[in-house]
Design an enzyme around this catalytic site. Structure first.
Site, PDB file in Angstrom:
ATOM      1  N   GLY A 130      28.263 -71.789  16.927  1.00 11.13           N
ATOM      2  CA  GLY A 130      28.730 -72.148  15.587  1.00 11.13           C
ATOM      3  C   GLY A 130      30.255 -72.125  15.481  1.00 11.13           C
ATOM      4  O   GLY A 130      30.828 -72.837  14.656  1.00 11.13           O
ATOM      5  N   GLU A 183      24.078 -71.716  23.007  1.00 10.37           N
ATOM      6  CA  GLU A 183      22.830 -71.372  22.304  1.00 10.37           C
ATOM      7  C   GLU A 183      21.625 -71.394  23.240  1.00 10.37           C
ATOM      8  O   GLU A 183      20.672 -70.637  23.073  1.00 10.37           O
ATOM      9  CB  GLU A 183      22.588 -72.354  21.146  1.00 10.37           C
ATOM     10  CG  GLU A 183      23.548 -72.216  19.976  1.00 10.37           C
ATOM     11  CD  GLU A 183      24.781 -73.110  20.103  1.00 10.37           C
ATOM     12  OE1 GLU A 183      25.139 -73.494  21.232  1.00 10.37           O
ATOM     13  OE2 GLU A 183      25.383 -73.414  19.065  1.00 10.37           O
TER      14      GLU A 183
HETATM   15  N1  DAK Z   1      26.796 -62.550  17.086  1.00  8.62           N
HETATM   16  C1  DAK Z   1      26.832 -61.215  16.833  1.00  8.62           C
HETATM   17  N2  DAK Z   1      27.650 -60.375  17.493  1.00  8.62           N
HETATM   18  C2  DAK Z   1      28.433 -60.882  18.454  1.00  8.62           C
HETATM   19  C3  DAK Z   1      28.439 -62.261  18.782  1.00  8.62           C
HETATM   20  C4  DAK Z   1      27.569 -63.107  18.041  1.00  8.62           C
HETATM   21  N3  DAK Z   1      27.534 -64.450  18.231  1.00  8.62           N
HETATM   22  N4  DAK Z   1      29.313 -62.437  19.787  1.00  8.62           N
HETATM   23  C5  DAK Z   1      29.846 -61.251  20.059  1.00  8.62           C
HETATM   24  N5  DAK Z   1      29.323 -60.294  19.270  1.00  8.62           N
HETATM   25  C6  DAK Z   1      29.610 -58.859  19.256  1.00  8.62           C
HETATM   26  C7  DAK Z   1      28.970 -58.164  20.431  1.00  8.62           C
HETATM   27  O1  DAK Z   1      27.620 -57.862  20.153  1.00  8.62           O
HETATM   28  C8  DAK Z   1      29.841 -56.927  20.531  1.00  8.62           C
HETATM   29  O2  DAK Z   1      29.442 -56.029  19.533  1.00  8.62           O
HETATM   30  P1  DAK Z   1      29.214 -54.444  19.901  1.00  8.62           P
HETATM   31  O3  DAK Z   1      28.246 -54.415  21.019  1.00  8.62           O
HETATM   32  O4  DAK Z   1      30.593 -53.971  20.305  1.00  8.62           O
HETATM   33  O5  DAK Z   1      28.723 -53.847  18.631  1.00  8.62           O
HETATM   34  C9  DAK Z   1      31.214 -57.452  20.168  1.00  8.62           C
HETATM   35  O6  DAK Z   1      31.000 -58.658  19.418  1.00  8.62           O
HETATM   36  C10 DAK Z   1      32.085 -57.787  21.370  1.00  8.62           C
HETATM   37  O7  DAK Z   1      31.337 -58.640  22.208  1.00  8.62           O
HETATM   38  P2  DAK Z   1      31.091 -58.359  23.783  1.00  8.62           P
HETATM   39  O8  DAK Z   1      31.096 -56.906  24.060  1.00  8.62           O
HETATM   40  O9  DAK Z   1      29.893 -59.126  24.181  1.00  8.62           O
HETATM   41  O10 DAK Z   1      32.412 -59.014  24.380  1.00  8.62           O
HETATM   42  P3  DAK Z   1      32.606 -59.673  25.814  1.00  8.62           P
HETATM   43  O11 DAK Z   1      34.077 -59.947  25.920  1.00  8.62           O
HETATM   44  O12 DAK Z   1      31.945 -58.879  26.891  1.00  8.62           O
HETATM   45  O13 DAK Z   1      31.831 -61.071  25.736  1.00  8.62           O
HETATM   46  C11 DAK Z   1      31.208 -63.179  24.699  1.00  8.62           C
HETATM   47  C12 DAK Z   1      32.285 -62.041  24.867  1.00  8.62           C
HETATM   48  C13 DAK Z   1      31.712 -64.116  23.609  1.00  8.62           C
HETATM   49  C14 DAK Z   1      31.087 -63.941  26.011  1.00  8.62           C
HETATM   50  C15 DAK Z   1      29.840 -62.526  24.348  1.00  8.62           C
HETATM   51  O14 DAK Z   1      30.029 -61.652  23.243  1.00  8.62           O
HETATM   52  C16 DAK Z   1      28.819 -63.536  23.956  1.00  8.62           C
HETATM   53  O15 DAK Z   1      28.199 -64.166  24.808  1.00  8.62           O
HETATM   54  N6  DAK Z   1      28.577 -63.696  22.629  1.00  8.62           N
HETATM   55  C17 DAK Z   1      27.549 -64.578  22.138  1.00  8.62           C
HETATM   56  C18 DAK Z   1      27.958 -66.017  22.249  1.00  8.62           C
HETATM   57  C19 DAK Z   1      26.871 -66.946  21.735  1.00  8.62           C
HETATM   58  O16 DAK Z   1      25.745 -66.955  22.285  1.00  8.62           O
HETATM   59  N7  DAK Z   1      27.164 -67.716  20.719  1.00  8.62           N
HETATM   60  C20 DAK Z   1      26.200 -68.636  20.119  1.00  8.62           C
HETATM   61  C21 DAK Z   1      25.417 -67.901  19.060  1.00  8.62           C
HETATM   62  S1  DAK Z   1      24.187 -68.927  18.285  1.00  8.62           S
HETATM   63  C22 DAK Z   1      23.217 -72.775  11.703  1.00  8.62           C
HETATM   64  C23 DAK Z   1      24.558 -72.946  11.984  1.00  8.62           C
HETATM   65  C24 DAK Z   1      25.093 -72.490  13.180  1.00  8.62           C
HETATM   66  C25 DAK Z   1      24.285 -71.847  14.080  1.00  8.62           C
HETATM   67  C26 DAK Z   1      22.958 -71.662  13.801  1.00  8.62           C
HETATM   68  C27 DAK Z   1      22.417 -72.127  12.610  1.00  8.62           C
HETATM   69  N8  DAK Z   1      22.661 -73.271  10.481  1.00  8.62           N
HETATM   70  C28 DAK Z   1      23.476 -74.028   9.570  1.00  8.62           C
HETATM   71  C29 DAK Z   1      21.346 -72.962  10.120  1.00  8.62           C
HETATM   72  C30 DAK Z   1      24.898 -71.351  15.299  1.00  8.62           C
HETATM   73  C31 DAK Z   1      24.267 -70.611  16.205  1.00  8.62           C
HETATM   74  C32 DAK Z   1      25.045 -69.877  17.203  1.00  8.62           C
HETATM   75  O17 DAK Z   1      26.266 -69.916  17.229  1.00  8.62           O
END
Ligand code: DAK
Length: 259
Positions: free
Chosen positions: A110, A133
């Protein structure tokens, strides 16, 4: 509306508003409240006559690492339908004034979609763009499959969407996803420079031109050309058009008032 997850400066620079996503510990993960606040702020800035351009940024580490996975984890499709977050995203997309994303660090899921919803993207060398995602069992839902594909073409979009691979700012620039890449300490300043350039133009023609460029995304060529023509004529109803052309003839800088 009190803002908990964003900071807004209506007059960060002359005619430029700055909106900063502000959940640093969560890498600016976009929870529902943050998105509602962003929508509210953009609606207000769109109506504020002093504002001619809006810059959205995060911090050095992250523009936004995506929608808040912890908030989404237990949701059902029906929950999502009832929350209808698309309404919020649609409203953001409808902002009439130009919006520039100043991106550093992660712009994922997002977060990448939000940046792509903006009109231009200025990035720091540390920026990483991705639609990961697929790695958490879903797929892009806020325009990622469409805007990314239009921007970078099928080959790279497929690879990013199907593998979740991140691309660097340099790759994003080469692929046509973003406008500029600068060293990390300069990305906000560079976005401000771009915004200041836009602010020098007539706000009326800027609005009509933005609307016309966006039309290229959802209309066939002929329909888009008619739309452009209508907006082109409309420019000639503005005082700014008279001022702009007069200033050219008189060899001076125009003084655009937005009328
Ligand atoms: N959500 C929640 N928390 C998150 C997060 C996320 N997307 N990304 C990072 N954090 C949090 C981590 O959980 C961690 O929290 P604590 O464990 O310290 O409590 C903190 O931020 C720091 O993250 P990391 O410890 O993981 O940091 P690193 O440097 O090791 O890694 C990273 C960074 C960005 C590679 C990793 O955090 C990561 O992979 N994050 C998730 C990335 C991801 O999968 N993003 C896509 C999410 S799904 C919609 C509109 C939009 C969407 C859906 C619907 N509608 C209009 C209905 C969008 C969907 C998405 O984006």
């Amino acid at each position: 509306m009190e803002y908990q997850f964003i900071l807004v400066e209506n007059n960060y620079r002359k005619h430029i508003a700055l909106v900063q996503l502000n959940r640093p510990k969560e890498l600016n993960a976009l929870n529902l409240q943050l998105m509602l606040e962003l929508k509210d702020a953009l609606e207000k800035l769109d109506k504020n006559e002093e504002v001619r351009c809006i810059v959205i940024t995060g911090n050095e580490q992250a523009f936004a690492a995506g929608a808040d996975i912890k908030q989404m984890e237990s949701r059902t499709a029906i929950d999502l339908l009832k929350i209808d977050q698309f309404e919020t995203w649609d409203q953001i997309r409808k902002t009439k004034k130009p919006v520039i994303a100043a991106v550093s660090g992660f712009a994922l899921g997002g977060g990448c979609e939000l940046a792509m919803t903006c009109d231009m993207i200025v990035a720091s060398e540390s920026a990483k763009f991705g639609q990961p995602e697929i790695k958490i069992g879903i797929m892009p839902g806020a325009g990622g499959t469409q805007r990314l594909t239009r921007a970078v073409g099928k080959a790279l979009a497929m690879e990013m969407v199907l593998t979740g691979k991140f691309i660097s700012a340099e790759e994003a620039k080469n692929a046509g996803l973003i406008n500029r890449v600068v060293p990390e300490e300069l990305y906000l300043e560079e976005a401000m420079k771009l915004a200041a350039e836009v602010c020098q133009m007539s706000p009326i023609s800027i609005r009509l031109a933005k609307e016309s460029v966006l039309k290229a995304f959802d209309a066939g060529l002929q329909e888009g050309l008619y739309f452009e023509r209508k907006n082109f004529y409309m420019c000639f109803t503005s005082e700014d058009q008279k001022e702009g052309m007069k200033a050219f003839v008189e060899k001076r800088k125009p003084d655009f008032k937005g009328n």
